[in-house]
Design a protein around this motif. Structure first.
Motif, PDB file in Angstrom:
ATOM      1  N   ALA A  98     -46.122   6.009  -4.115  1.00 54.61           N
ATOM      2  CA  ALA A  98     -47.198   6.940  -4.455  1.00 54.61           C
ATOM      3  C   ALA A  98     -47.838   7.559  -3.220  1.00 54.61           C
ATOM      4  O   ALA A  98     -48.160   8.750  -3.196  1.00 54.61           O
ATOM      5  CB  ALA A  98     -48.257   6.226  -5.290  1.00 54.61           C
ATOM      6  N   SER A  99     -48.031   6.769  -2.153  1.00 52.13           N
ATOM      7  CA  SER A  99     -48.725   7.270  -0.971  1.00 52.13           C
ATOM      8  C   SER A  99     -47.913   8.314  -0.206  1.00 52.13           C
ATOM      9  O   SER A  99     -48.444   9.001   0.660  1.00 52.13           O
ATOM     10  CB  SER A  99     -49.071   6.113  -0.034  1.00 52.13           C
ATOM     11  N   GLU A 100     -46.632   8.426  -0.520  1.00 52.69           N
ATOM     12  CA  GLU A 100     -45.783   9.400   0.168  1.00 52.69           C
ATOM     13  C   GLU A 100     -45.826  10.772  -0.491  1.00 52.69           C
ATOM     14  O   GLU A 100     -45.336  11.753   0.092  1.00 52.69           O
ATOM     15  CB  GLU A 100     -44.340   8.891   0.216  1.00 52.69           C
ATOM     16  N   TRP A 101     -46.388  10.852  -1.700  1.00 53.61           N
ATOM     17  CA  TRP A 101     -46.479  12.147  -2.366  1.00 53.61           C
ATOM     18  C   TRP A 101     -47.611  12.959  -1.747  1.00 53.61           C
ATOM     19  O   TRP A 101     -48.652  12.418  -1.386  1.00 53.61           O
ATOM     20  CB  TRP A 101     -46.734  11.963  -3.860  1.00 53.61           C
ATOM     21  N   PRO A 102     -47.455  14.268  -1.650  1.00 51.29           N
ATOM     22  CA  PRO A 102     -48.560  15.090  -1.140  1.00 51.29           C
ATOM     23  C   PRO A 102     -49.699  15.146  -2.145  1.00 51.29           C
ATOM     24  O   PRO A 102     -49.502  14.925  -3.350  1.00 51.29           O
ATOM     25  CB  PRO A 102     -47.919  16.466  -0.944  1.00 51.29           C
ATOM     26  N   ILE A 116     -49.197  14.307  -9.845  1.00 54.23           N
ATOM     27  CA  ILE A 116     -50.540  14.761  -9.474  1.00 54.23           C
ATOM     28  C   ILE A 116     -51.222  13.643  -8.710  1.00 54.23           C
ATOM     29  O   ILE A 116     -51.260  12.494  -9.169  1.00 54.23           O
ATOM     30  CB  ILE A 116     -51.349  15.160 -10.721  1.00 54.23           C
ATOM     31  N   ARG A 117     -51.746  14.005  -7.541  1.00 52.80           N
ATOM     32  CA  ARG A 117     -52.365  13.002  -6.667  1.00 52.80           C
ATOM     33  C   ARG A 117     -53.646  13.575  -6.082  1.00 52.80           C
ATOM     34  O   ARG A 117     -53.696  14.754  -5.712  1.00 52.80           O
ATOM     35  CB  ARG A 117     -51.400  12.615  -5.554  1.00 52.80           C
ATOM     36  N   ALA A 118     -54.695  12.753  -5.993  1.00 48.05           N
ATOM     37  CA  ALA A 118     -55.991  13.229  -5.515  1.00 48.05           C
ATOM     38  C   ALA A 118     -56.730  12.127  -4.771  1.00 48.05           C
ATOM     39  O   ALA A 118     -56.548  10.934  -5.051  1.00 48.05           O
ATOM     40  CB  ALA A 118     -56.844  13.731  -6.677  1.00 48.05           C
ATOM     41  N   TRP A 119     -57.568  12.554  -3.826  1.00 48.46           N
ATOM     42  CA  TRP A 119     -58.460  11.648  -3.091  1.00 48.46           C
ATOM     43  C   TRP A 119     -59.772  11.566  -3.849  1.00 48.46           C
ATOM     44  O   TRP A 119     -60.509  12.534  -3.956  1.00 48.46           O
ATOM     45  CB  TRP A 119     -58.683  12.197  -1.684  1.00 48.46           C
ATOM     46  N   ILE A 120     -60.063  10.374  -4.403  1.00 51.76           N
ATOM     47  CA  ILE A 120     -61.253  10.202  -5.253  1.00 51.76           C
ATOM     48  C   ILE A 120     -61.897   8.863  -4.904  1.00 51.76           C
ATOM     49  O   ILE A 120     -61.692   7.842  -5.583  1.00 51.76           O
ATOM     50  CB  ILE A 120     -60.885  10.251  -6.755  1.00 51.76           C
ATOM     51  N   PRO A 121     -62.689   8.795  -3.840  1.00 51.69           N
ATOM     52  CA  PRO A 121     -63.267   7.523  -3.393  1.00 51.69           C
ATOM     53  C   PRO A 121     -64.190   6.873  -4.412  1.00 51.69           C
ATOM     54  O   PRO A 121     -64.320   5.645  -4.436  1.00 51.69           O
ATOM     55  CB  PRO A 121     -64.044   7.909  -2.130  1.00 51.69           C
ATOM     56  N   HIS A 122     -64.861   7.677  -5.256  1.00 49.74           N
ATOM     57  CA  HIS A 122     -65.831   7.120  -6.195  1.00 49.74           C
ATOM     58  C   HIS A 122     -65.312   7.188  -7.630  1.00 49.74           C
ATOM     59  O   HIS A 122     -66.090   7.335  -8.576  1.00 49.74           O
ATOM     60  CB  HIS A 122     -67.166   7.847  -6.061  1.00 49.74           C
ATOM     61  N   LYS A 149     -56.063  -0.607  -3.798  1.00 52.03           N
ATOM     62  CA  LYS A 149     -57.494  -0.491  -3.536  1.00 52.03           C
ATOM     63  C   LYS A 149     -57.831   0.763  -2.723  1.00 52.03           C
ATOM     64  O   LYS A 149     -58.975   0.942  -2.296  1.00 52.03           O
ATOM     65  CB  LYS A 149     -57.988  -1.738  -2.794  1.00 52.03           C
ATOM     66  N   GLU A 150     -56.833   1.608  -2.535  1.00 53.06           N
ATOM     67  CA  GLU A 150     -57.047   2.830  -1.770  1.00 53.06           C
ATOM     68  C   GLU A 150     -57.790   3.874  -2.621  1.00 53.06           C
ATOM     69  O   GLU A 150     -57.723   3.839  -3.853  1.00 53.06           O
ATOM     70  CB  GLU A 150     -55.713   3.409  -1.305  1.00 53.06           C
TER      71      GLU A 150
END
Length: 704
Positions: A98-102, A116-122, A149-150
């Motif tokens: 998963a971490s290798e996908w843009p 579909i991948r997104a940065w969502i800390p909260h 846990k990322e």
């Protein structure tokens, strides 16, 4: 206010406190642990088809999340608060890598779906909503998976989504400062979306960039379409350049730029923005959809390359929009109105909050906002707006990365005040030089004893700039000097913004027209890269703006056929249009001379003649491979009997003769017949004996 829940038939409560149906505005949310503080959220995300946000599509759950604290809905069954109907069985697949996908939405033929991948800390729980094909209101909702846990979430969707599908993200935050307006969840666009509805949260799944049928295949990353030292820039604003105000409309007018002899198009910002000019970005990777699609941009670039025109795109990386900012409080987090994950450590500016430059995730976002244009749209370089409002080390790191990947792509800085540190320290290839514009105006307001130094500064480049192409000069003014937001009134600093000849006496004034021709010729023969803003080639009146209700400040197109730029009679033109044609012909002639002259694009420049009282300067351009003498007469003085002597000593060889190849006061440009010594003139005692018209630039090719 009460809103009818259209999917459930229930009457739901909304805390918006009024407003129009179909728009979601989060204005206030008082935190429980900060009774005095008020968090003001300006994030505005309109919905589609006049609907309120998806958060009001469901009945209230039995418990409410605490504002400013983790959500309390984690143990509530999903179906308790969302009626998925037929889509209940739809899900997404997690993948091992998963971490290798843009980030963003990536179509994969190999995987048979869209990841579909997104940065969502909260994010507590995250979903993707996908619009059902052929349906106006219905959509599927699919959960995404956290990467351990990322702070990243993703999922592979199959069957319900494909290229062109509409999708959006729904986040149940662990910390929700938008709760009072939006409820348990916030519905957001994908920050990495390449296309989106301008007035909604819906994004479009992009096709792979390689799928576009380029007529001109992308060049290798180490090969430039136009050598940097040969570039001549034409700056335009897509929304006001053509009558249509679209990418397609601009594409249809590109032959005009080519006919004028320019070889590079400098596009003002084309990522989605609020306001008018483009410098208030709502998000950084999405094309401004009111002007067209991502493929419309590619077609514009493709046509430019077919015509031999390089393309530079203006990027705004220093701040986000102050209104309608799609990244504001993006995942619900935003205490004390700090803007959330993309802005919380940024400073406020008059234009909007700076990005959180210290965050690696935001740095990666800014890098992708640059890399996207160079890789996916095949553009030839970038112009970075207002880099003084970004950390220098970050700018340097971004430039190093881009230059390693795209060594032939030109990176241009706008740095105020301009300084060679943009080149030597921040690692840009070039920098806008605004001062020559103001120096020219200064000479018209009040003649100064330093006039020789000012003109030398215009045609040469400061010694601490390594190369001529390290500077971009627009003596007639860029959008900053020509554009006016105050209907012609002075700005807050007392400056007027106008087309150049309007500063000297308006288009009706012969002297203003002649002086404008002269200054463009000075610009074109200099060491720096010359740039012209749209409309200057026609001596457009007044100022530029792009107000929708005032077409008079858009680009004004006189009824002149392109072939007339090269010469010949054109019947039926108004006097005003004749003046426009004169200027266009002058621009074409000096541009063509620069393009075809090794002397005028060389690094060699020496001032060989200075006449303080007569206000005449002689500039030698070129070297052993060929040289030209440029005579600049920035005055009302005039010599008509071939009785002015210009020194040519200092040439790289003993010049025996000189041939006139350009005269800004030629009859076809609006001057008069016999205004300068034409043909070939013999050199006598290291001097040329010439007739020189007032307010002129003459270019003579030297012969051995």
């Amino acid at each position: 206010m009460q809103v009818l829940g259209e999917r459930t038939g229930l009457v739901l409560s909304s805390s918006s406190g009024g407003g129009t149906r179909g728009t979601s505005k989060c204005w206030t949310a008082k935190r429980a642990n900060n009774k005095k503080g008020v968090t003001k959220c300006s994030h505005v995300v309109p919905s589609t088809a006049g609907h309120v946000r998806s958060s009001v599509f469901r009945p209230r759950a039995p418990r409410f999340p605490t504002r400013g604290k983790p959500s309390a809905t984690a143990d509530i069954p999903y179906d308790t608060f969302y009626d998925v109907g037929a889509g209940a069985a739809v899900t997404s697949e997690s993948v091992d890598n998963a971490s290798e996908w843009p980030l963003g939405a990536t179509h994969s033929a190999e995987q048979g779906g869209v990841y579909i991948r997104a940065w969502i800390p909260h994010g507590k729980r995250v979903f993707v909503e996908v619009k059902k094909e052929g349906e106006t209101e219905k959509f599927d909702r699919v959960p995404l998976h956290q990467e351990g846990k990322e702070p990243y979430w993703g999922g592979l969707l199959k069957g319900i989504i494909s290229i062109g599908s509409k999708y959006r993200l729904v986040i149940e935050p662990t910390w929700n400062d938008c709760y009072e307006q939006e409820g348990y969840e916030v519905t957001r666009r994908d920050p990495y979306a390449r296309e989106a509805d301008f007035d909604s949260t819906w994004c479009y799944v992009p096709a792979p960039p390689s799928a576009f049928p380029w007529a001109t295949p992308p060049l290798p990353p180490n090969q430039a379409l136009v050598p940097w030292h040969k570039l001549m820039l034409y700056e335009l604003h897509v929304g006001s350049f053509s009558p249509e105000g679209t990418f397609e409309g601009a594409t249809r007018r590109l032959e005009h730029i080519k006919a004028l002899g320019f070889n590079c198009v400098q596009l003002m910002p084309i990522t989605e923005f609020g306001g008018l000019w483009g410098y208030n970005p709502r998000q950084l990777l999405t094309v401004h959809s009111p002007w067209g699609s991502a493929d419309d941009v590619r077609r514009l670039v493709d046509r430019c390359h077919e015509l031999g025109l390089a393309v530079l795109v203006d990027v705004v990386l220093n701040h986000g929009a102050s209104k309608l900012n799609n990244l504001w409080m993006w995942d619900g987090y935003g205490p004390k109105n700090n803007g959330g994950i993309y802005f919380e450590t940024g400073k406020d500016t008059p234009w909007g909050r700076q990005f959180s430059f210290d965050k690696p995730e935001v740095q990666a976002y800014l890098l992708e906002a640059c890399r996207m244009w160079l890789r996916e749209y095949n553009v030839d370089g970038l112009r970075w707006d207002s880099v003084e409002n970004m950390p220098r080390e970050l700018v340097k790191d971004l430039n190093k990365t881009l230059q390693a990947e795209f060594p032939a792509k030109l990176n241009v800085a706008e740095l105020t005040p301009e300084t060679s540190e943009a080149i030597t320290s921040a690692k840009f290839n070039s920098c806008w030089r605004h001062t020559p514009h103001f120096d020219a105006l200064k000479l018209h307001k009040k003649w100064t004893d330093d006039w020789l130094g000012l003109i030398r500064h215009m045609v040469d480049i400061p010694e601490d700039y390594p190369n001529g192409y390290n500077g971009v000069v627009s003596i007639l003014g860029s959008h900053d000097q020509v554009g006016c937001r105050k209907e012609g009134a002075e700005d807050s600093e007392g400056h007027l913004h106008r087309y150049f000849q309007e500063r000297l006496g308006t288009k009706d004034n012969w002297h203003a027209r002649a002086q404008t021709r002269m200054w463009w010729a000075v610009n074109a023969i200099g060491r720096s890269l010359p740039m012209m803003f749209q409309g200057s080639e026609f001596l457009q009146r007044d100022w530029w703006n792009c107000e929708a209700n005032n077409r008079n400040v858009h680009m004004q197109w006189p009824p002149i056929p392109l072939e007339a730029y090269a010469g010949g009679e054109v019947e039926g033109l108004r006097e005003e249009d004749v003046w426009s044609l004169h200027m266009a012909r002058c621009v074409r002639a000096i541009n063509a001379l620069r393009a075809n002259s090794e002397a005028l694009t060389s690094e060699e420049l020496r001032v060989v003649h200075e006449d303080f009282d007569g206000r005449v300067m002689g500039v030698l351009r070129g070297g052993e491979g060929g040289a030209s003498l440029v005579v600049i007469n920035a005055s009302e003085n005039q010599w008509e009997e071939q009785n002015y002597q210009v020194k040519v000593r200092g040439a790289p060889y003993a010049a025996s003769a000189a041939t006139l190849v350009f005269n800004s006061q030629a009859e076809e440009f609006g001057g008069w017949e016999g205004s300068a010594t034409a043909g070939t003139v013999q050199v006598a005692d290291g001097r040329l004996h010439l007739s020189i018209p007032k307010w002129s630039v003459l270019v003579y090719e030297l012969e051995r």
